[in-house]
Design a protein around this motif. Structure first.
Motif, PDB file in Angstrom:
ATOM      1  N   UNK A 111       0.834  -1.201   0.000  1.00  0.00           N
ATOM      2  CA  UNK A 111       0.000   0.000   0.000  1.00  0.00           C
ATOM      3  C   UNK A 111       0.870   1.253   0.000  1.00  0.00           C
ATOM      4  N   UNK A 112       0.466   2.241  -0.789  1.00  0.00           N
ATOM      5  CA  UNK A 112       1.201   3.512  -0.817  1.00  0.00           C
ATOM      6  C   UNK A 112       1.161   4.206   0.540  1.00  0.00           C
ATOM      7  N   UNK A 113       0.028   4.086   1.241  1.00  0.00           N
ATOM      8  CA  UNK A 113      -0.125   4.794   2.519  1.00  0.00           C
ATOM      9  C   UNK A 113       0.362   3.949   3.694  1.00  0.00           C
ATOM     10  N   UNK A 114       1.417   3.207   3.452  1.00  0.00           N
ATOM     11  CA  UNK A 114       2.000   2.367   4.501  1.00  0.00           C
ATOM     12  C   UNK A 114       3.514   2.375   4.322  1.00  0.00           C
ATOM     13  N   UNK A 115       4.238   2.245   5.438  1.00  0.00           N
ATOM     14  CA  UNK A 115       5.702   2.136   5.389  1.00  0.00           C
ATOM     15  C   UNK A 115       6.099   0.813   6.036  1.00  0.00           C
ATOM     16  N   UNK A 126       1.260   5.417   6.813  1.00  0.00           N
ATOM     17  CA  UNK A 126       2.149   6.518   6.441  1.00  0.00           C
ATOM     18  C   UNK A 126       1.441   7.478   5.494  1.00  0.00           C
ATOM     19  N   UNK A 127       1.556   8.767   5.753  1.00  0.00           N
ATOM     20  CA  UNK A 127       1.045   9.812   4.853  1.00  0.00           C
ATOM     21  C   UNK A 127       2.188  10.766   4.548  1.00  0.00           C
ATOM     22  N   UNK A 128       2.202  11.360   3.386  1.00  0.00           N
ATOM     23  CA  UNK A 128       3.215  12.358   3.043  1.00  0.00           C
ATOM     24  C   UNK A 128       4.536  11.716   2.643  1.00  0.00           C
ATOM     25  N   UNK A 129       5.568  12.552   2.635  1.00  0.00           N
ATOM     26  CA  UNK A 129       6.870  12.130   2.137  1.00  0.00           C
ATOM     27  C   UNK A 129       7.526  11.090   3.068  1.00  0.00           C
ATOM     28  N   UNK A 130       8.245  10.144   2.480  1.00  0.00           N
ATOM     29  CA  UNK A 130       8.976   9.126   3.248  1.00  0.00           C
ATOM     30  C   UNK A 130      10.425   9.104   2.757  1.00  0.00           C
ATOM     31  N   UNK A 131      11.285   9.966   3.319  1.00  0.00           N
ATOM     32  CA  UNK A 131      12.680   9.996   2.849  1.00  0.00           C
ATOM     33  C   UNK A 131      13.451   8.754   3.300  1.00  0.00           C
ATOM     34  N   UNK A 132      14.469   8.326   2.524  1.00  0.00           N
ATOM     35  CA  UNK A 132      15.313   7.216   2.973  1.00  0.00           C
ATOM     36  C   UNK A 132      15.927   7.570   4.328  1.00  0.00           C
ATOM     37  N   UNK A 133      16.059   6.569   5.204  1.00  0.00           N
ATOM     38  CA  UNK A 133      16.683   6.807   6.513  1.00  0.00           C
ATOM     39  C   UNK A 133      15.696   7.230   7.581  1.00  0.00           C
ATOM     40  N   UNK A 134      14.390   7.165   7.294  1.00  0.00           N
ATOM     41  CA  UNK A 134      13.385   7.521   8.315  1.00  0.00           C
ATOM     42  C   UNK A 134      13.344   6.436   9.397  1.00  0.00           C
ATOM     43  N   UNK A 135      13.229   6.882  10.683  1.00  0.00           N
ATOM     44  CA  UNK A 135      13.239   5.937  11.807  1.00  0.00           C
ATOM     45  C   UNK A 135      11.944   5.140  11.891  1.00  0.00           C
ATOM     46  N   UNK A 136      12.093   3.885  12.273  1.00  0.00           N
ATOM     47  CA  UNK A 136      10.941   3.002  12.510  1.00  0.00           C
ATOM     48  C   UNK A 136      10.433   3.227  13.933  1.00  0.00           C
ATOM     49  N   UNK A 137       9.104   3.384  14.101  1.00  0.00           N
ATOM     50  CA  UNK A 137       8.507   3.569  15.437  1.00  0.00           C
ATOM     51  C   UNK A 137       8.713   2.342  16.319  1.00  0.00           C
ATOM     52  N   UNK A 138       8.780   1.160  15.694  1.00  0.00           N
ATOM     53  CA  UNK A 138       8.830  -0.082  16.476  1.00  0.00           C
ATOM     54  C   UNK A 138      10.240  -0.399  16.969  1.00  0.00           C
ATOM     55  N   UNK A 139      11.250  -0.333  16.084  1.00  0.00           N
ATOM     56  CA  UNK A 139      12.601  -0.768  16.497  1.00  0.00           C
ATOM     57  C   UNK A 139      13.605   0.383  16.559  1.00  0.00           C
ATOM     58  N   UNK A 140      13.208   1.568  16.070  1.00  0.00           N
ATOM     59  CA  UNK A 140      14.065   2.746  16.172  1.00  0.00           C
ATOM     60  C   UNK A 140      15.137   2.831  15.101  1.00  0.00           C
ATOM     61  N   UNK A 141      15.273   1.778  14.291  1.00  0.00           N
ATOM     62  CA  UNK A 141      16.324   1.844  13.274  1.00  0.00           C
ATOM     63  C   UNK A 141      15.859   2.675  12.074  1.00  0.00           C
ATOM     64  N   UNK A 142      16.821   3.250  11.366  1.00  0.00           N
ATOM     65  CA  UNK A 142      16.493   4.181  10.269  1.00  0.00           C
ATOM     66  C   UNK A 142      16.298   3.404   8.969  1.00  0.00           C
ATOM     67  N   UNK A 143      15.236   2.600   8.942  1.00  0.00           N
ATOM     68  CA  UNK A 143      15.134   1.612   7.858  1.00  0.00           C
ATOM     69  C   UNK A 143      13.766   1.568   7.196  1.00  0.00           C
ATOM     70  N   UNK A 144      12.961   2.652   7.344  1.00  0.00           N
ATOM     71  CA  UNK A 144      11.634   2.595   6.710  1.00  0.00           C
ATOM     72  C   UNK A 144      11.754   2.736   5.193  1.00  0.00           C
ATOM     73  N   UNK A 145      10.972   1.945   4.474  1.00  0.00           N
ATOM     74  CA  UNK A 145      10.911   1.990   3.005  1.00  0.00           C
ATOM     75  C   UNK A 145       9.445   1.953   2.591  1.00  0.00           C
TER      76      UNK A 145
END
Ligand code: BJW
Length: 233
Positions: A111-115, A126-145
């Motif tokens: 889904x587009x509205x999901x990370x 997820x809504x709006x821009x998702x830049x590379x390196x965004x932090x994950x709410x669950x594990x804190x690592x900068x790995x959202x895609x």
């Protein structure tokens, strides 16, 4: 039709075309000049994350400017009124089925509205821009895609889809070219389990020969007509 109870509907990019979203393989399709099979891969994401993230940011933005069409609305009506089992399986990453009101719905290609966290696998709205390196709410690592199923990755909900196909009395495919597996194989799975099969598409899909019936035309016309027929039966 008198024994019809369990329906599985598969939708593809063609159902959203009349809302103004481009299909993948037609002229002027997505990825402008590139074969989607060459660029929509984990390798392409690793090679140039900024390009891939930006591409999905633009698609997410474009989604805000479009509305569900008569085909999405007709399927939502079927969902609300059909007393038997129904599963709408969409290959689309847009949210037009749910905005039309569909509830019995699975997004097999994401889904587009999901990370998606590439590190821990958690999915978050997820809504709006998702830049590379965004932090994950669950594990804190900068790995959202972007939460998109690329070629070579396993589509979502395959067990639920296989169960529904095994129980289906009718399998209907709408607006998909039949070029991408496993979705392209659903018609044969449904037939194997005894389902009737119907294709609604602008032109014959790659798997057209496997359908008992094919109706050619725009989804915005064919789908409401078919839903009227099913609900009147
Ligand atoms: C209208 C209309 C109107 C227009 N009204 N109609 C060799 C052989 C067989 C398989 C493979 C192989 N090598 C690799 C594979 C597997 C691979 C695959 O299928 N590759 C093919 C290229 C051969 N598949 C995968 O890798 C998948 N994963 C996988 O297989 O995992 C292993 C597994 C094993 C066992 C069980 C289960 C799994 C993953 C596939 C991921 C696809 N991802 C994409 C990108 C999403 C991101 C994004 O949106 O950017 O999903 S690719 C793209 O294609 C997108 C779509 O969902 C998908 C299908 O496209 P769709 O929807 O059919 O669109 P189009 O444009 O092709 O067609 C539109 C149709 O609408 C046309 O027919 C028009 O005529 C029609 N139309 N206007 C009605 N108004």
């Amino acid at each position: 039709m008198s024994e019809l109870r369990n329906i599985v509907v598969l939708t593809g990019a063609g159902i959203s075309a009349e809302s103004g979203l481009a299909t993948f393989r037609g002229p002027g399709g997505l990825w402008e000049g590139h074969r989607v099979e060459d660029v929509c891969t984990p390798e392409a994401l690793a090679r140039d994350p900024a390009l891939v993230h930006r591409f999905y940011d633009l698609r997410r933005e474009a989604l805000e400017r479009v509305e569900p069409n008569a085909a999405h609305e007709a399927l939502a009506r079927l969902d609300a009124e059909w007393p038997g089992e129904l599963l709408i399986v969409t290959q689309n990453v847009d949210d037009l089925h749910e905005r039309a009101g569909a509830k019995r719905l699975l997004h097999m290609h994401g889904e587009l509205n999901s990370a998606l966290c590439a590190a821990c696998g958690e999915r978050q709205a997820w809504r709006g821009s998702l830049p590379p390196g965004t932090d994950c709410d669950a594990c804190g690592r900068s790995a959202l895609r972007p939460d998109i199923v690329f070629f070579g990755e396993m589509p979502y909900e395959m067990e639920a889809i296989d169960r529904a196909l095994a129980r289906a009395d009718l399998f209907v495919s709408i607006g998909t070219s039949g070029a991408v597996y496993p979705a392209a194989g659903f018609v044969r799975t449904a037939r194997y389990h005894g389902a009737d099969t119907l294709e609604l598409n602008l032109e014959p899909s790659e798997g057209s020969v496997y359908f008992a019936e094919s109706r050619m035309g725009p989804a915005g016309v064919l789908v409401p007509t078919w839903v009227d027929e099913v609900l009147a039966d």
